[in-house]
Design a protein around this motif. Structure first.
Motif, PDB file in Angstrom:
ATOM      1  N   ILE A 274     -62.635 -26.422 -22.657  1.00  0.00           N
ATOM      2  CA  ILE A 274     -62.893 -25.496 -23.760  1.00  0.00           C
ATOM      3  C   ILE A 274     -64.149 -24.675 -23.510  1.00  0.00           C
ATOM      4  O   ILE A 274     -64.730 -24.108 -24.439  1.00  0.00           O
ATOM      5  N   ALA A 275     -64.574 -24.578 -22.265  1.00  0.00           N
ATOM      6  CA  ALA A 275     -65.802 -23.847 -21.942  1.00  0.00           C
ATOM      7  C   ALA A 275     -65.793 -22.396 -22.426  1.00  0.00           C
ATOM      8  O   ALA A 275     -66.824 -21.909 -22.892  1.00  0.00           O
ATOM      9  N   PRO A 276     -64.690 -21.650 -22.324  1.00  0.00           N
ATOM     10  CA  PRO A 276     -64.719 -20.275 -22.842  1.00  0.00           C
ATOM     11  C   PRO A 276     -65.093 -20.217 -24.323  1.00  0.00           C
ATOM     12  O   PRO A 276     -65.891 -19.376 -24.746  1.00  0.00           O
ATOM     13  N   GLN A 277     -64.534 -21.132 -25.110  1.00  0.00           N
ATOM     14  CA  GLN A 277     -64.846 -21.164 -26.534  1.00  0.00           C
ATOM     15  C   GLN A 277     -66.301 -21.580 -26.768  1.00  0.00           C
ATOM     16  O   GLN A 277     -66.971 -21.060 -27.671  1.00  0.00           O
ATOM     17  N   LEU A 278     -66.813 -22.489 -25.934  1.00  0.00           N
ATOM     18  CA  LEU A 278     -68.204 -22.922 -26.081  1.00  0.00           C
ATOM     19  C   LEU A 278     -69.173 -21.801 -25.720  1.00  0.00           C
ATOM     20  O   LEU A 278     -70.236 -21.671 -26.327  1.00  0.00           O
ATOM     21  N   CYS A 279     -68.810 -20.985 -24.756  1.00  0.00           N
ATOM     22  CA  CYS A 279     -69.643 -19.834 -24.410  1.00  0.00           C
ATOM     23  C   CYS A 279     -69.737 -18.886 -25.600  1.00  0.00           C
ATOM     24  O   CYS A 279     -70.834 -18.432 -25.972  1.00  0.00           O
TER      25      CYS A 279
ATOM     26  N   ALA B 146     -63.865 -14.079 -13.521  1.00  0.00           N
ATOM     27  CA  ALA B 146     -62.971 -13.875 -14.659  1.00  0.00           C
ATOM     28  C   ALA B 146     -61.733 -14.757 -14.641  1.00  0.00           C
ATOM     29  O   ALA B 146     -61.117 -14.986 -15.683  1.00  0.00           O
ATOM     30  N   GLY B 147     -61.345 -15.254 -13.465  1.00  0.00           N
ATOM     31  CA  GLY B 147     -60.207 -16.158 -13.379  1.00  0.00           C
ATOM     32  C   GLY B 147     -58.935 -15.566 -13.930  1.00  0.00           C
ATOM     33  O   GLY B 147     -58.583 -14.417 -13.658  1.00  0.00           O
ATOM     34  N   THR B 148     -58.237 -16.340 -14.772  1.00  0.00           N
ATOM     35  CA  THR B 148     -56.966 -15.906 -15.333  1.00  0.00           C
ATOM     36  C   THR B 148     -57.128 -15.221 -16.688  1.00  0.00           C
ATOM     37  O   THR B 148     -56.144 -14.949 -17.367  1.00  0.00           O
ATOM     38  N   GLY B 149     -58.368 -14.968 -17.095  1.00  0.00           N
ATOM     39  CA  GLY B 149     -58.608 -14.239 -18.334  1.00  0.00           C
ATOM     40  C   GLY B 149     -58.853 -15.097 -19.554  1.00  0.00           C
ATOM     41  O   GLY B 149     -58.922 -14.578 -20.673  1.00  0.00           O
ATOM     42  N   LEU B 150     -59.021 -16.406 -19.378  1.00  0.00           N
ATOM     43  CA  LEU B 150     -59.257 -17.275 -20.534  1.00  0.00           C
ATOM     44  C   LEU B 150     -60.571 -16.925 -21.250  1.00  0.00           C
ATOM     45  O   LEU B 150     -60.626 -16.902 -22.483  1.00  0.00           O
ATOM     46  N   SER B 151     -61.601 -16.630 -20.473  1.00  0.00           N
ATOM     47  CA  SER B 151     -62.885 -16.294 -21.087  1.00  0.00           C
ATOM     48  C   SER B 151     -62.855 -14.892 -21.689  1.00  0.00           C
ATOM     49  O   SER B 151     -63.474 -14.640 -22.731  1.00  0.00           O
ATOM     50  N   GLY B 152     -62.147 -13.993 -21.048  1.00  0.00           N
ATOM     51  CA  GLY B 152     -61.985 -12.664 -21.611  1.00  0.00           C
ATOM     52  C   GLY B 152     -61.261 -12.706 -22.947  1.00  0.00           C
ATOM     53  O   GLY B 152     -61.628 -12.011 -23.898  1.00  0.00           O
ATOM     54  N   GLN B 153     -60.226 -13.544 -23.033  1.00  0.00           N
ATOM     55  CA  GLN B 153     -59.511 -13.688 -24.294  1.00  0.00           C
ATOM     56  C   GLN B 153     -60.406 -14.305 -25.362  1.00  0.00           C
ATOM     57  O   GLN B 153     -60.356 -13.909 -26.539  1.00  0.00           O
TER      58      GLN B 153
ATOM     59  N   SER C  33     -70.601 -15.444 -17.954  1.00  0.00           N
ATOM     60  CA  SER C  33     -69.889 -16.263 -16.975  1.00  0.00           C
ATOM     61  C   SER C  33     -69.638 -17.639 -17.572  1.00  0.00           C
ATOM     62  O   SER C  33     -70.465 -18.178 -18.299  1.00  0.00           O
ATOM     63  N   VAL C  34     -68.494 -18.193 -17.241  1.00  0.00           N
ATOM     64  CA  VAL C  34     -68.076 -19.494 -17.757  1.00  0.00           C
ATOM     65  C   VAL C  34     -67.641 -20.368 -16.586  1.00  0.00           C
ATOM     66  O   VAL C  34     -66.693 -20.025 -15.873  1.00  0.00           O
ATOM     67  N   GLY C  35     -68.341 -21.467 -16.382  1.00  0.00           N
ATOM     68  CA  GLY C  35     -67.961 -22.401 -15.332  1.00  0.00           C
ATOM     69  C   GLY C  35     -68.136 -21.880 -13.928  1.00  0.00           C
ATOM     70  O   GLY C  35     -67.526 -22.403 -12.986  1.00  0.00           O
ATOM     71  N   VAL C  36     -68.965 -20.867 -13.759  1.00  0.00           N
ATOM     72  CA  VAL C  36     -69.139 -20.234 -12.444  1.00  0.00           C
ATOM     73  C   VAL C  36     -70.320 -20.838 -11.686  1.00  0.00           C
ATOM     74  O   VAL C  36     -70.215 -21.154 -10.504  1.00  0.00           O
ATOM     75  N   PHE C  37     -71.444 -20.995 -12.362  1.00  0.00           N
ATOM     76  CA  PHE C  37     -72.637 -21.485 -11.684  1.00  0.00           C
ATOM     77  C   PHE C  37     -72.516 -22.977 -11.395  1.00  0.00           C
ATOM     78  O   PHE C  37     -72.154 -23.770 -12.265  1.00  0.00           O
ATOM     79  N   SER C  38     -72.794 -23.325 -10.144  1.00  0.00           N
ATOM     80  CA  SER C  38     -72.680 -24.713  -9.698  1.00  0.00           C
ATOM     81  C   SER C  38     -73.517 -24.873  -8.436  1.00  0.00           C
ATOM     82  O   SER C  38     -74.300 -23.997  -8.092  1.00  0.00           O
ATOM     83  N   ASP C  39     -73.329 -25.987  -7.759  1.00  0.00           N
ATOM     84  CA  ASP C  39     -74.012 -26.189  -6.481  1.00  0.00           C
ATOM     85  C   ASP C  39     -73.080 -25.915  -5.303  1.00  0.00           C
ATOM     86  O   ASP C  39     -73.375 -26.263  -4.169  1.00  0.00           O
ATOM     87  N   ARG C  40     -71.945 -25.230  -5.560  1.00  0.00           N
ATOM     88  CA  ARG C  40     -70.983 -24.954  -4.498  1.00  0.00           C
ATOM     89  C   ARG C  40     -71.129 -23.539  -3.952  1.00  0.00           C
ATOM     90  O   ARG C  40     -71.322 -23.345  -2.761  1.00  0.00           O
ATOM     91  N   SER C  41     -70.988 -22.544  -4.820  1.00  0.00           N
ATOM     92  CA  SER C  41     -70.986 -21.161  -4.326  1.00  0.00           C
ATOM     93  C   SER C  41     -71.904 -20.273  -5.145  1.00  0.00           C
ATOM     94  O   SER C  41     -72.871 -19.730  -4.628  1.00  0.00           O
ATOM     95  N   ALA C  42     -71.629 -20.104  -6.446  1.00  0.00           N
ATOM     96  CA  ALA C  42     -72.491 -19.281  -7.297  1.00  0.00           C
ATOM     97  C   ALA C  42     -73.690 -20.123  -7.714  1.00  0.00           C
ATOM     98  O   ALA C  42     -73.721 -20.725  -8.788  1.00  0.00           O
TER      99      ALA C  42
END
Length: 223
Positions: free
Chosen positions: A49-54, A80-87, A143-152
């Motif tokens: 539910i990260a998009p809603q939490l953002c 942006a992924g599949t648009g869940l955060s945009g929605q 941004s939602v779920g993008v920042f991590s220790d992998r890439s972003a």
């Protein structure tokens, strides 16, 4: 095993392989590209539910501060992924143009039928590398779920600052451990340089798999 149990097992494996098997930006892009068709189903099963939490973090900041992020402004969805955060942004009344920075073609293919995004920048967000997105363009960069220790990683935050207009806002939702372990230091450094102000940090107890997340609201200085 029931079909529901099988689906849960597949979703759990997808998440475990992402968290522990993916080590860099290229691997992450390929992982999402290969699993794009199942991404929204897995997200629903995992209770993501990260998009809603953002968006909840944005609206709480607006209520507390008395500041309104323009609903008819211009925004860009980072990862942006599949648009869940945009929605989710549309669901809180945003009517302006939303652009997308999304490196994974198959994820964006899933997003296109939703008709959320106007422009698509097919690029990775990387440390010490600017994207082709114009500077000082957006009222809201999120941004939602993008920042991590992998890439972003945390060094990418300065790119979001470049994209937002003076006086505009940045909203980032990430796991609590990434905020405290990485991103918080980068945000305080940018604040110390006079580039931004950290306006609001909202902790959410529920994310998925009993992990905690935060939504952080930053504002770019007008100087």
């Amino acid at each position: 095993m029931s079909s529901a149990e099988t689906n849960q097992e597949e979703a759990n494996k997808w998440l475990t392989d992402l968290w522990w098997g993916v080590k860099c930006a290229d691997e992450e892009r390929d992982y999402y590209n290969n699993s794009a068709a199942n991404y929204e189903n897995f997200s629903a099963i995992l209770g993501w539910i990260a998009p809603q939490l953002c968006m909840e973090g944005i609206t709480k900041y607006e209520t507390i501060s008395g500041t309104q992020i323009p609903r008819d402004g211009r925004a860009i969805d980072i990862g942006a992924g599949t648009g869940l955060s945009g929605q989710a942004l549309r669901d809180i009344g945003f009517t302006g143009q939303i652009d997308a920075l999304e490196p994974t073609e198959n994820m964006f293919v899933q997003a296109q039928p939703k008709n959320i995004f106007t422009l698509w920048y097919h690029e990775l967000l990387l440390e010490n590398k600017e994207t082709s997105v114009p500077s000082n363009t957006y009222d809201l960069v999120y941004s939602v779920g993008v920042f991590s220790d992998r890439s972003a990683k945390s060094g990418c935050l300065k790119e979001l600052v470049r994209l937002v207009k003076p006086g505009g806002h940045i909203a980032v939702n990430c796991l609590k451990r990434f905020w405290h372990g990485y991103l918080e230091v980068a945000a305080h450094n940018l604040q110390g340089e006079g580039k931004i102000e950290i306006k609001h940090v909202e902790l959410f107890e529920k994310f998925h798999h009993h992990t905690k997340s935060v939504t952080v609201i930053l504002q770019k200085n007008c100087k």
